[in-house]
Design a protein around this motif. Structure first.
Motif, mmCIF file in Angstrom:
data_model
loop_
_atom_site.group_PDB
_atom_site.id
_atom_site.type_symbol
_atom_site.label_atom_id
_atom_site.label_comp_id
_atom_site.label_asym_id
_atom_site.label_seq_id
_atom_site.Cartn_x
_atom_site.Cartn_y
_atom_site.Cartn_z
ATOM 1 N N TRP A 157 5.472 3.876 -0.155
ATOM 2 C CA TRP A 157 6.065 4.627 0.952
ATOM 3 C C TRP A 157 4.996 4.989 1.986
ATOM 4 O O TRP A 157 5.236 4.867 3.194
ATOM 5 N N THR A 158 3.835 5.393 1.530
ATOM 6 C CA THR A 158 2.777 5.776 2.461
ATOM 7 C C THR A 158 2.305 4.591 3.287
ATOM 8 O O THR A 158 2.121 4.702 4.508
ATOM 9 N N SER A 159 2.134 3.438 2.665
ATOM 10 C CA SER A 159 1.676 2.278 3.429
ATOM 11 C C SER A 159 2.757 1.745 4.353
ATOM 12 O O SER A 159 2.441 1.140 5.389
ATOM 13 N N ALA A 160 4.021 2.003 4.027
ATOM 14 C CA ALA A 160 5.113 1.584 4.904
ATOM 15 C C ALA A 160 5.335 2.540 6.061
ATOM 16 O O ALA A 160 5.760 2.128 7.144
ATOM 17 N N ARG A 161 5.026 3.822 5.881
ATOM 18 C CA ARG A 161 5.420 4.839 6.853
ATOM 19 C C ARG A 161 4.259 5.509 7.593
ATOM 20 O O ARG A 161 4.458 6.002 8.709
ATOM 21 N N ALA A 162 3.079 5.567 7.015
ATOM 22 C CA ALA A 162 1.956 6.230 7.698
ATOM 23 C C ALA A 162 1.302 5.266 8.684
ATOM 24 O O ALA A 162 0.994 4.121 8.345
ATOM 25 N N ASP A 163 1.066 5.734 9.888
ATOM 26 C CA ASP A 163 0.507 4.882 10.940
ATOM 27 C C ASP A 163 -0.900 4.391 10.620
ATOM 28 O O ASP A 163 -1.303 3.316 11.084
ATOM 29 N N ASN A 164 -1.656 5.162 9.852
ATOM 30 C CA ASN A 164 -3.057 4.819 9.599
ATOM 31 C C ASN A 164 -3.320 4.296 8.191
ATOM 32 O O ASN A 164 -4.460 4.258 7.732
ATOM 33 N N ILE A 165 -2.254 3.889 7.492
ATOM 34 C CA ILE A 165 -2.401 3.298 6.160
ATOM 35 C C ILE A 165 -1.730 1.933 6.168
ATOM 36 O O ILE A 165 -0.577 1.808 6.584
ATOM 37 N N ASP A 166 -2.441 0.899 5.729
ATOM 38 C CA ASP A 166 -1.811 -0.407 5.612
ATOM 39 C C ASP A 166 -1.739 -0.813 4.141
ATOM 40 O O ASP A 166 -2.203 -0.104 3.246
ATOM 41 N N VAL A 167 -1.147 -1.968 3.919
ATOM 42 C CA VAL A 167 -0.936 -2.426 2.548
ATOM 43 C C VAL A 167 -2.264 -2.628 1.821
ATOM 44 O O VAL A 167 -2.407 -2.246 0.656
ATOM 45 N N ASP A 168 -3.244 -3.223 2.493
ATOM 46 C CA ASP A 168 -4.535 -3.462 1.838
ATOM 47 C C ASP A 168 -5.173 -2.157 1.372
ATOM 48 O O ASP A 168 -5.757 -2.083 0.286
ATOM 49 N N PHE A 169 -5.071 -1.121 2.225
ATOM 50 C CA PHE A 169 -5.651 0.179 1.871
ATOM 51 C C PHE A 169 -4.981 0.735 0.616
ATOM 52 O O PHE A 169 -5.646 1.131 -0.347
ATOM 53 N N ALA A 170 -3.653 0.766 0.609
ATOM 54 C CA ALA A 170 -2.929 1.348 -0.527
ATOM 55 C C ALA A 170 -3.072 0.510 -1.787
ATOM 56 O O ALA A 170 -3.184 1.048 -2.896
ATOM 57 N N ALA A 171 -3.080 -0.822 -1.626
ATOM 58 C CA ALA A 171 -3.210 -1.693 -2.791
ATOM 59 C C ALA A 171 -4.563 -1.538 -3.466
ATOM 60 O O ALA A 171 -4.691 -1.733 -4.675
ATOM 61 N N ALA A 172 -5.573 -1.171 -2.689
ATOM 62 C CA ALA A 172 -6.929 -1.043 -3.223
ATOM 63 C C ALA A 172 -7.208 0.318 -3.830
ATOM 64 O O ALA A 172 -8.308 0.558 -4.313
ATOM 65 N N ARG A 173 -6.217 1.214 -3.802
ATOM 66 C CA ARG A 173 -6.459 2.585 -4.254
ATOM 67 C C ARG A 173 -5.351 3.088 -5.181
ATOM 68 O O ARG A 173 -4.477 3.841 -4.767
ATOM 69 N N PRO A 174 -5.360 2.675 -6.456
ATOM 70 C CA PRO A 174 -4.400 3.231 -7.406
ATOM 71 C C PRO A 174 -4.604 4.736 -7.539
ATOM 72 O O PRO A 174 -5.738 5.228 -7.484
ATOM 73 N N LEU A 175 -3.506 5.457 -7.669
ATOM 74 C CA LEU A 175 -3.594 6.913 -7.805
ATOM 75 C C LEU A 175 -3.793 7.301 -9.266
ATOM 76 O O LEU A 175 -3.073 6.829 -10.151
ATOM 77 N N ASP A 176 -4.741 8.183 -9.508
ATOM 78 C CA ASP A 176 -4.867 8.785 -10.829
ATOM 79 C C ASP A 176 -3.677 9.705 -11.087
ATOM 80 O O ASP A 176 -2.986 10.129 -10.158
ATOM 81 N N ASN A 177 -3.453 10.026 -12.340
ATOM 82 C CA ASN A 177 -2.430 11.034 -12.652
ATOM 83 C C ASN A 177 -2.784 12.353 -11.987
ATOM 84 O O ASN A 177 -3.925 12.812 -12.055
ATOM 85 N N THR A 178 -1.812 12.956 -11.339
ATOM 86 C CA THR A 178 -1.912 14.146 -10.476
ATOM 87 C C THR A 178 -2.797 13.917 -9.261
ATOM 88 O O THR A 178 -3.222 14.872 -8.627
ATOM 89 N N GLY A 179 -3.042 12.641 -8.907
ATOM 90 C CA GLY A 179 -3.690 12.342 -7.641
ATOM 91 C C GLY A 179 -2.778 12.697 -6.480
ATOM 92 O O GLY A 179 -1.547 12.620 -6.590
ATOM 93 N N ILE A 180 -3.367 13.090 -5.347
ATOM 94 C CA ILE A 180 -2.606 13.629 -4.225
ATOM 95 C C ILE A 180 -2.913 12.858 -2.945
ATOM 96 O O ILE A 180 -4.078 12.620 -2.614
ATOM 97 N N VAL A 181 -1.857 12.499 -2.220
ATOM 98 C CA VAL A 181 -1.968 11.978 -0.859
ATOM 99 C C VAL A 181 -1.368 13.019 0.076
ATOM 100 O O VAL A 181 -0.239 13.460 -0.129
ATOM 101 N N ILE A 182 -2.119 13.422 1.087
ATOM 102 C CA ILE A 182 -1.658 14.448 2.030
ATOM 103 C C ILE A 182 -1.406 13.796 3.382
ATOM 104 O O ILE A 182 -2.256 13.073 3.907
ATOM 105 N N LEU A 183 -0.216 14.065 3.933
ATOM 106 C CA LEU A 183 0.173 13.520 5.226
ATOM 107 C C LEU A 183 0.629 14.634 6.148
ATOM 108 O O LEU A 183 0.989 15.729 5.701
ATOM 109 N N ASP A 184 0.644 14.326 7.431
ATOM 110 C CA ASP A 184 1.164 15.251 8.434
ATOM 111 C C ASP A 184 2.083 14.474 9.367
ATOM 112 O O ASP A 184 1.793 13.325 9.722
#
Length: 223
Positions: A157-184
């Motif tokens: 969802w973040t790579s599809a909807r955030a203007d400054n996140i692309d697929v390569d960025f999100a694919a390269a960064r698996p989230l740890d358990n209780t990892g947090i992404v903050i958006l505005d």
């Protein structure tokens, strides 16, 4: 609106590297419960006004300590559950089924939303349900919202909807358990990711490519 997307705590299925997406889903492990208990302190500086969790019990159990600490009700919504694995359900996430799952998820983020998970939902359906919960939160008037959700769903969802996140960025960064992404932002004005697991997005360094269980994807499996 400030939006905190938080992956649930560790589950027994995470430990076994299984694609566990069906309701009610696996329970938290002892470590997962400790991770959930640590969230109130980790988020002490966030003025959270609304708290959401998915229909999978691992997110509700992760949300419970934060809800108790803040005196908030947990708003349980099906829209922010993990993307349905369909025919891949409960297959190993660190082998070809997991690679296929993540290929499809990030193909959705790249715009191929008509693609369907084998035996499961399409990208259009997955994004629509996730968007609907985000829109509900934005319409609530809450200035800061926390949603306890799932790793693949948050990354897609973040790579599809955030203007400054692309697929390569999100694919390269698996989230740890209780990892947090903050958006505005907002559904009307768009979204900008501010941080990814504590790292400012503009300066975050690439990590290893990973699937829904945090296992690395082979070089030829990258979306």
């Amino acid at each position: 609106m400030r939006l905190l997307l938080i992956r649930h705590g560790q589950t027994t299925a995470n430990v076994a590297y299984l694609l566990d997406t069906a309701v009610p889903g696996a329970e938290l492990t002892d470590l997962g419960r400790r991770q959930a208990a640590a969230l109130p302190e980790a988020l002490a500086d966030e003025d959270i006004e609304a708290l959401y969790a998915s229909t999978l019990i691992r997110t509700q159990h992760t949300a419970a300590p934060l809800a108790a600490a803040r005196g908030l009700d947990v708003r349980v919504r099906d829209g922010i559950r993990e993307f349905t694995a369909g025919d891949l359900e409960m297959l190993p996430g660190d082998t070809e089924p997991g690679h296929e799952y993540m290929r499809i998820v990030f193909a959705w983020a790249a715009g191929d939303t008509e693609l369907r998970m084998p035996g499961g939902e399409s990208g259009a359906e997955a994004l629509a349900r996730y968007d609907s919960v985000i829109a509900e939160a934005a319409d609530s008037g809450a200035r800061t919202v926390a949603m306890i959700s799932h790793g693949a769903a948050i990354r897609m969802w973040t790579s599809a909807r955030a203007d400054n996140i692309d697929v390569d960025f999100a694919a390269a960064r698996p989230l740890d358990n209780t990892g947090i992404v903050i958006l505005d932002g907002s559904p009307a004005d768009g979204w900008k990711a501010l941080s990814w697991e504590g790292a400012v997005v503009e300066t975050a360094a690439p990590d290893t490519d990973g699937g829904p269980t945090g296992q690395p994807l082979d070089e030829d499996q990258k979306p």
